[in-house]
Enzyme design. Sequence first.
Site, PDB file in Angstrom:
ATOM      1  N   CYS A 167       0.826  -1.224   0.000  1.00 33.49           N
ATOM      2  CA  CYS A 167       0.000   0.000   0.000  1.00 33.49           C
ATOM      3  C   CYS A 167       0.854   1.266   0.000  1.00 33.49           C
ATOM      4  O   CYS A 167       0.417   2.312   0.487  1.00 33.49           O
ATOM      5  CB  CYS A 167      -0.917   0.021   1.228  1.00 33.49           C
ATOM      6  SG  CYS A 167      -2.164  -1.258   1.233  1.00 33.49           S
ATOM      7  N   ARG A 198       0.815  -6.144   4.519  1.00 30.35           N
ATOM      8  CA  ARG A 198       1.280  -6.764   5.759  1.00 30.35           C
ATOM      9  C   ARG A 198       0.441  -6.298   6.947  1.00 30.35           C
ATOM     10  O   ARG A 198       0.144  -7.068   7.850  1.00 30.35           O
ATOM     11  CB  ARG A 198       2.760  -6.417   5.971  1.00 30.35           C
ATOM     12  CG  ARG A 198       3.385  -7.031   7.185  1.00 30.35           C
ATOM     13  CD  ARG A 198       4.897  -6.822   7.157  1.00 30.35           C
ATOM     14  NE  ARG A 198       5.227  -5.412   6.986  1.00 30.35           N
ATOM     15  CZ  ARG A 198       5.323  -4.537   7.981  1.00 30.35           C
ATOM     16  NH1 ARG A 198       5.097  -4.919   9.224  1.00 30.35           N
ATOM     17  NH2 ARG A 198       5.653  -3.286   7.740  1.00 30.35           N
ATOM     18  N   ILE A 208       3.866   3.509  -4.780  1.00 29.90           N
ATOM     19  CA  ILE A 208       3.596   2.929  -6.097  1.00 29.90           C
ATOM     20  C   ILE A 208       2.185   2.349  -6.161  1.00 29.90           C
ATOM     21  O   ILE A 208       1.495   2.469  -7.182  1.00 29.90           O
ATOM     22  CB  ILE A 208       4.632   1.840  -6.428  1.00 29.90           C
ATOM     23  CG1 ILE A 208       6.021   2.468  -6.583  1.00 29.90           C
ATOM     24  CG2 ILE A 208       4.255   1.098  -7.696  1.00 29.90           C
ATOM     25  CD1 ILE A 208       6.134   3.459  -7.733  1.00 29.90           C
ATOM     26  N   ALA A 209       1.742   1.718  -5.093  1.00 28.12           N
ATOM     27  CA  ALA A 209       0.386   1.165  -5.074  1.00 28.12           C
ATOM     28  C   ALA A 209      -0.651   2.269  -5.234  1.00 28.12           C
ATOM     29  O   ALA A 209      -1.657   2.098  -5.934  1.00 28.12           O
ATOM     30  CB  ALA A 209       0.147   0.401  -3.774  1.00 28.12           C
ATOM     31  N   HIS A 262      10.119 -10.474  -3.237  1.00 26.80           N
ATOM     32  CA  HIS A 262       9.498 -10.727  -4.534  1.00 26.80           C
ATOM     33  C   HIS A 262       9.464 -12.201  -4.906  1.00 26.80           C
ATOM     34  O   HIS A 262       8.425 -12.711  -5.331  1.00 26.80           O
ATOM     35  CB  HIS A 262      10.206  -9.928  -5.633  1.00 26.80           C
ATOM     36  CG  HIS A 262       9.953  -8.458  -5.565  1.00 26.80           C
ATOM     37  ND1 HIS A 262      10.610  -7.539  -6.352  1.00 26.80           N
ATOM     38  CD2 HIS A 262       9.109  -7.736  -4.791  1.00 26.80           C
ATOM     39  CE1 HIS A 262      10.188  -6.318  -6.068  1.00 26.80           C
ATOM     40  NE2 HIS A 262       9.281  -6.409  -5.116  1.00 26.80           N
ATOM     41  N   ASP A 309      18.235  -0.323  -6.544  1.00 27.35           N
ATOM     42  CA  ASP A 309      17.213   0.703  -6.381  1.00 27.35           C
ATOM     43  C   ASP A 309      17.181   1.697  -7.536  1.00 27.35           C
ATOM     44  O   ASP A 309      16.119   1.973  -8.087  1.00 27.35           O
ATOM     45  CB  ASP A 309      17.413   1.457  -5.066  1.00 27.35           C
ATOM     46  CG  ASP A 309      16.213   2.312  -4.727  1.00 27.35           C
ATOM     47  OD1 ASP A 309      15.157   1.740  -4.384  1.00 27.35           O
ATOM     48  OD2 ASP A 309      16.303   3.544  -4.839  1.00 27.35           O
ATOM     49  N   LYS A 318      10.397  -3.093  -9.738  1.00 26.10           N
ATOM     50  CA  LYS A 318      11.847  -3.297  -9.844  1.00 26.10           C
ATOM     51  C   LYS A 318      12.443  -3.217  -8.434  1.00 26.10           C
ATOM     52  O   LYS A 318      11.878  -2.567  -7.543  1.00 26.10           O
ATOM     53  CB  LYS A 318      12.459  -2.264 -10.804  1.00 26.10           C
ATOM     54  CG  LYS A 318      12.174  -0.791 -10.451  1.00 26.10           C
ATOM     55  CD  LYS A 318      13.108  -0.270  -9.398  1.00 26.10           C
ATOM     56  CE  LYS A 318      12.673   1.016  -8.801  1.00 26.10           C
ATOM     57  NZ  LYS A 318      13.415   1.345  -7.570  1.00 26.10           N
TER      58      LYS A 318
END
Length: 328
Positions: free
Chosen positions: A12, A36, A15-16, A78, A177, A96
């Site tokens: 959340c 989570r 990016i979400a 991931h 990153d 990524k």
Amino acid sequence: MKRELNWAVLGCGVIANEMAQALQGMGKGLYAVGNRTYEKAEAFAEKYGVRKVYRRPEEMFDDPEVDIVYLTTPHNTHIGFLRQALAKGKHVLCEKSITLNSAELAEAEVLARERGLVLAEAMTIWHMPLYKELWKLVAQGSLGRVQMIQANFGSFKEYDMKNRFFSRSLAGGALLDIGVYALSLTRSFMESCPDQVKSQVKAAPTGVDEQAGILLMNPEGQMAGITLSLHSKQPKRAVISCEKAYIEISEYPRADRARIVDAATGEVRELAAGRTQDALLYELEDMERAVREGCPAAMKLSLTKDVMRLMTELRGEWGMCYPEEENL
């Protein structure tokens, strides 16, 4: 295939939120969310009108109504989620760096291929209209062959060693990153993957890569230089030098314009395509198209694999591994 593809997002964070907004821009809503912390997922769902909230990620992967899962969790989580989602027949778009290393990516690719699924990294560069136009321009040959590429990416992060940027336990470091952007852009303008790589690295107190300089050359003789830093600001700038002109891109990866400078006359023309603020929209549209058309190759996983191989080899040379890799 059904008319509407249902998206679920795991995580959340920033990016979400951008992803949920991008779906709204496509005239649709996010089907489901998991996180989570369940309370955060509930708040996220209320904010964006999400229909389903899961208490455990496994519920998302078991839900037959979910078509595509977007993973926005930290790098080191991931592969675990990829294994579960792909095994349950979900197409996956993953933030990524898609995995920690090439071995993990190879495992995920096999799972996806065996089940006829689309597996892709949410690499903005593969999807922004500007790069698509530039690749066409280079392919046409009017600028001459690409000879050299220079890419810089530097951010100033405070020395908080518990922050994900510097944390080994959260797969921190400049390469995974921000270096993944520089390497992806570089690879996209090269005819083949570099096979000669030289580098220097400066480690943060935690042992992750804080700063790096990377030199690359492929079998065709195309060369590139990349500089990365997590503790000094650099312009996010790339220069693609061709025989007859050079292309200058500022504020990549989400760039929407580039300068093309004629080598002989110095004449400058600007190419504009797409909009920076629609970066996630382009990713989601391309992913849906790949799923509907059954065309995984459209998401450029082959280039993602090249970039992952370079990053894996670089970290091997640096003697830098993450806790999950220590016993491999």
